[in-house]
Motif scaffolding. Structure first.
Motif, short mmCIF file in Angstrom:
data_model
loop_
_atom_site.label_atom_id
_atom_site.label_comp_id
_atom_site.label_asym_id
_atom_site.label_seq_id
_atom_site.Cartn_x
_atom_site.Cartn_y
_atom_site.Cartn_z
N LEU A 22 -1.71 -1.43 -3.94
CA LEU A 22 -2.74 -0.42 -3.71
C LEU A 22 -2.06 0.94 -3.75
O LEU A 22 -1.07 1.15 -3.04
N TYR A 23 -2.58 1.83 -4.57
CA TYR A 23 -1.98 3.16 -4.69
C TYR A 23 -3.07 4.20 -4.49
O TYR A 23 -4.04 4.26 -5.24
N PRO A 64 5.75 6.91 -9.87
CA PRO A 64 5.50 6.37 -8.52
C PRO A 64 4.96 4.93 -8.56
O PRO A 64 5.21 4.14 -7.65
N LEU A 65 4.26 4.59 -9.64
CA LEU A 65 3.76 3.22 -9.77
C LEU A 65 4.90 2.25 -10.04
O LEU A 65 4.92 1.13 -9.52
N LYS A 66 5.87 2.68 -10.84
CA LYS A 66 7.05 1.84 -11.11
C LYS A 66 7.85 1.64 -9.83
O LYS A 66 8.38 0.55 -9.57
N LEU A 67 7.95 2.68 -9.02
CA LEU A 67 8.64 2.58 -7.73
C LEU A 67 7.94 1.57 -6.82
O LEU A 67 8.59 0.77 -6.14
N LEU A 68 6.62 1.60 -6.82
CA LEU A 68 5.83 0.66 -6.01
C LEU A 68 6.03 -0.78 -6.49
O LEU A 68 6.24 -1.69 -5.69
N LEU A 92 0.85 -1.19 0.00
CA LEU A 92 0.00 0.00 0.00
C LEU A 92 0.88 1.24 0.00
O LEU A 92 1.78 1.37 0.83
N SER A 93 0.62 2.14 -0.94
CA SER A 93 1.36 3.40 -1.01
C SER A 93 0.38 4.57 -0.99
O SER A 93 -0.54 4.64 -1.80
N SER A 115 -1.31 -5.21 -11.81
CA SER A 115 -2.18 -5.52 -10.66
C SER A 115 -2.15 -4.44 -9.59
O SER A 115 -2.07 -4.72 -8.39
N ILE A 116 -2.21 -3.18 -10.02
CA ILE A 116 -2.24 -2.06 -9.09
C ILE A 116 -3.66 -1.52 -9.03
O ILE A 116 -4.22 -1.14 -10.04
#
Length: 193
Positions: A154-155, A137-141, A123-124, A173-174
């Motif tokens: 989860l973002y 930020p999604l790539k970092l997650l 979760l971010s 799968s975000i």
């Protein structure tokens, strides 16, 4: 074999529209067919309008489960005044209630780890106040998830999400938690699978 409705079909469009559209169409079909047949074929008239009335009932049920636009705006206003850690805890509370265990993520890219059986979610909410969300930020997650063997992500974001970020989220799968979903999570009414 699972049956799936085509996105562009009339009934799929009506399911995404206000419930009363379907009900109005159903009533219109019923009244016109009764007028044309001089009410001799009442059963046939009802049968012709029944699919629209059923779709209207399903749409109404789904729409009643969603928070009102006023509630969504209230939650967004509340969230903007909270730090990211509190937002993460509020979101995680729904998962904990559904049997997940939570722990603080040690590292960059995420805030919490939610585990349930063999499922592990990251979760971010660190950048939830950002006006625009791109893929970075999604790539970092996702990179943080590779190190912890996460199965989903989860973002949380209150801003606009770019088309590229939406596509990236679908491919990896975000789940993008935006204002409507955040309102449901704040109210504790979220369905967690």
């Amino acid at each position: 074999m699972a049956l799936k409705m085509a996105k562009g079909s009339l009934f799929a469009v009506l399911l995404r529209s206000n419930w009363w559209y379907s009900v109005l169409i159903g009533l219109f079909i019923l009244l016109v067919s009764l007028a044309l047949t001089d009410a001799k074929y009442v059963v046939l008239s009802i049968t012709g309008s029944l699919p629209f009335l059923i779709i209207g009932a399903i749409a109404a049920y789904k729409q009643l489960q969603q928070p009102s636009q006023k509630r969504v705006l209230d939650v967004v206003q509340q969230a903007r005044e909270m730090p990211a850690g509190v937002i993460a805890e509020k979101v995680a509370a729904n998962y904990i209630k559904s049997g997940y265990e939570s722990s603080v993520f040690k590292g960059n890219g995420a805030d919490m780890v939610l585990t349930h059986g063999g499922r592990k979610l990251l979760l971010s909410s660190k950048r939830f106040k950002a006006a625009n969300t791109g893929t970075e930020p999604l790539k970092l997650l996702v990179a943080a998830g590779k190190n912890t063997e996460a199965t989903g992500f989860l973002y949380v974001t209150l801003g606009e999400v770019s088309d590229a970020a939406v596509k990236y989220a679908q491919e990896h799968s975000i789940e993008l938690i935006q204002s409507d979903r955040l309102a449901v999570l704040f109210d504790g009414k979220a369905k967690i699978s």
